[in-house]
Design an enzyme around this catalytic site. Sequence first.
Site, PDB file in Angstrom:
ATOM      1  N   GLU A  96      -3.401  -6.523   1.600  1.00 10.68           N
ATOM      2  CA  GLU A  96      -3.903  -5.265   1.660  1.00 10.68           C
ATOM      3  C   GLU A  96      -5.128  -5.424   0.705  1.00 10.68           C
ATOM      4  O   GLU A  96      -6.341  -4.933   0.937  1.00 10.68           O
ATOM      5  CB  GLU A  96      -3.235  -4.193   1.465  1.00 10.68           C
ATOM      6  CG  GLU A  96      -3.960  -2.720   1.822  1.00 10.68           C
ATOM      7  CD  GLU A  96      -4.830  -2.107   0.587  1.00 10.68           C
ATOM      8  OE1 GLU A  96      -5.667  -1.263   0.715  1.00 10.68           O
ATOM      9  OE2 GLU A  96      -4.432  -2.739  -0.357  1.00 10.68           O
ATOM     10  N   GLU A  97      -4.773  -5.640  -0.582  1.00 10.71           N
ATOM     11  CA  GLU A  97      -5.615  -5.697  -1.857  1.00 10.71           C
ATOM     12  C   GLU A  97      -6.717  -6.814  -1.379  1.00 10.71           C
ATOM     13  O   GLU A  97      -7.724  -6.714  -2.439  1.00 10.71           O
ATOM     14  CB  GLU A  97      -4.916  -5.947  -2.973  1.00 10.71           C
ATOM     15  CG  GLU A  97      -3.494  -4.844  -3.287  1.00 10.71           C
ATOM     16  CD  GLU A  97      -4.385  -3.367  -3.507  1.00 10.71           C
ATOM     17  OE1 GLU A  97      -5.659  -3.439  -3.506  1.00 10.71           O
ATOM     18  OE2 GLU A  97      -3.617  -2.547  -3.942  1.00 10.71           O
ATOM     19  N   HIS A 100      -4.822  -0.240 -10.367  1.00  6.65           N
ATOM     20  CA  HIS A 100      -5.414  -1.445 -10.108  1.00  6.65           C
ATOM     21  C   HIS A 100      -5.214  -2.186 -11.594  1.00  6.65           C
ATOM     22  O   HIS A 100      -5.845  -3.319 -12.073  1.00  6.65           O
ATOM     23  CB  HIS A 100      -6.550  -1.869  -9.622  1.00  6.65           C
ATOM     24  CG  HIS A 100      -6.530  -1.832  -7.976  1.00  6.65           C
ATOM     25  ND1 HIS A 100      -7.485  -2.137  -7.194  1.00  6.65           N
ATOM     26  CD2 HIS A 100      -5.509  -1.447  -7.184  1.00  6.65           C
ATOM     27  CE1 HIS A 100      -7.112  -1.906  -6.151  1.00  6.65           C
ATOM     28  NE2 HIS A 100      -6.013  -1.630  -6.009  1.00  6.65           N
TER      29      HIS A 100
HETATM   30  N1  TRP Z   1      -5.045   0.420  -1.908  1.00  7.97           N
HETATM   31  C1  TRP Z   1      -6.265   1.234  -1.768  1.00  7.97           C
HETATM   32  C2  TRP Z   1      -7.445   0.421  -2.386  1.00  7.97           C
HETATM   33  O1  TRP Z   1      -7.130  -0.106  -3.106  1.00  7.97           O
HETATM   34  C3  TRP Z   1      -6.189   2.413  -2.441  1.00  7.97           C
HETATM   35  C4  TRP Z   1      -7.017   3.602  -1.915  1.00  7.97           C
HETATM   36  C5  TRP Z   1      -8.183   3.811  -2.702  1.00  7.97           C
HETATM   37  C6  TRP Z   1      -6.936   4.404  -1.011  1.00  7.97           C
HETATM   38  N2  TRP Z   1      -8.598   4.789  -1.935  1.00  7.97           N
HETATM   39  C7  TRP Z   1      -7.842   5.391  -0.939  1.00  7.97           C
HETATM   40  C8  TRP Z   1      -5.729   4.423  -0.039  1.00  7.97           C
HETATM   41  C9  TRP Z   1      -7.967   6.015   0.051  1.00  7.97           C
HETATM   42  C10 TRP Z   1      -6.032   5.330   0.842  1.00  7.97           C
HETATM   43  C11 TRP Z   1      -6.956   6.209   1.087  1.00  7.97           C
HETATM   44  O2  TRP Z   1      -8.527   0.570  -1.962  1.00  7.97           O
HETATM   45 ZN    ZN Z   2      -3.075   0.327  -2.062  1.00  8.90          ZN
END
Ligand code: TRP
Ligand code: ZN
Length: 447
Positions: A179-180, A295
Amino acid sequence: MSLPSSLRMSSTVALAAGLVVTAFAPGVQAVPALPDAHAPAAVTTALAAPDLSLTNVKAHLTQFSKIAADNGGNRAHGRPGHKASVDYVKAKLDAAGFTTTVQQFTSNGATGYNLIADWPGGSPDQVLFAGAHLDSVTEGAGINDNGSGSAAVLETALAVSRAQYKPAKHLRFAWWGAEELGLVGSKHYVNNLPTTERSKIKGYLNFDMIGSPNPGYFVYDDDPVIEKTFKDYFAGLGIQTEIETEGDGRSDHAPFKSAGIPVGGLFTGASSKKTAAQAQKWGGTSGQSFDRCYHSSCDTTANIDDTALDRNSDAAAHAVWTLSAGTTAPPAGTVFENTADVAVPDNGAAVTSAVDVSGRTGNAPAALKVGVDIVHTYRGDLVVDLVAPDGTAYRLKDRSGTDSADDVRTTYTVDASGETANGTWKLKVQDTSAQDTGYIDAFRLTF
Ligand code: TRP
Ligand code: ZN
Ligand code: CA
């Protein structure tokens, strides 16, 4: 709320174990029903979701933390800590009876993994899906981002197994990889899903960062039904929610949404700062990020607000239960019962007590149990029949000039296999001799 008249007198709720709970509305007398009054049918309600154990959810976080510590400090894509996280979650699911699949993909020259778990049963054409990304950034263990969502989805799945939950919809859970790196795993999954399979997914629920240490309570503003399910849950706890605005499309629901699938989810905030108004309603520290360790290496087990994690985990289970329930057939052994008293006039016309049977398929059992409770001062007066929905009568008891005992309280067994199960069944009682009287106390059928 005003009840439909058919339920005003009493409502009979069939529980999974075949138990019947008859609840009388407060202040309502159990007066003799009109001879043809329809009894309440057994109503199957969606069983409430269990309250997930915060201890269990946190135990998964402890394991993710250990996995990171043992694997160079993170659980990132392409690093051993991610695969070890997949192995941990998969082992729990396999032991709990899920059908698990590990889907591989390649990103940045490294193999990535999505873990998919199907709970056997439910309608194959109606899938309710919940997911969370299991990878972290390379900077740290990723306990809030996104051990939190991963643990909540895992504990929800394990609760489904413990309850042996039999929802109308098919349940699927996923723990996404990479995902990251830009929603790589979830995009891979959706892109490789045939159109017919996509159309079966009636909802996707995403949980990414749900235990932020300075938490907000954010609900994704997407599918209205999913959104309302979450909002109602928090409203029930007396917690105000806000619409998630810290980056729409920044998590694994985005590929599902792009494919036209209804999505929703929960979030407790990342690097944005909590406002004074938000601190007012949620507590915590205004002017400070929801997650100051977003992060970074300090996203450890210390970077979790237990209350937020607990509430959001419970909300996840609630949504999975509620959105998958549908109308399920009552389980075998369900008792359909009418406990409204019906006066039996002395030496008079036949009267009936009725129950509406619904949610069954096919015919009635060959050994249908017919429970009869009649209060009477000379039961020999009574002629008793079971009347099937189509009007066919089955004699349960004839009159007798010599049976002077009180009351009929017994269970008859009737071969009703020639009758359609669903419909209005009646107990018909006639008093054929003068002097002694009584009333139908209860009539029940076990299907
Ligand atoms: N894992 C997401 C990211 O690093 C975390 C995140 C940021 C997020 N803003 C968000 C998750 C809004 C859900 C909705 O971007
Ligand atoms: Zn996340
Ligand atoms: Ca009589």
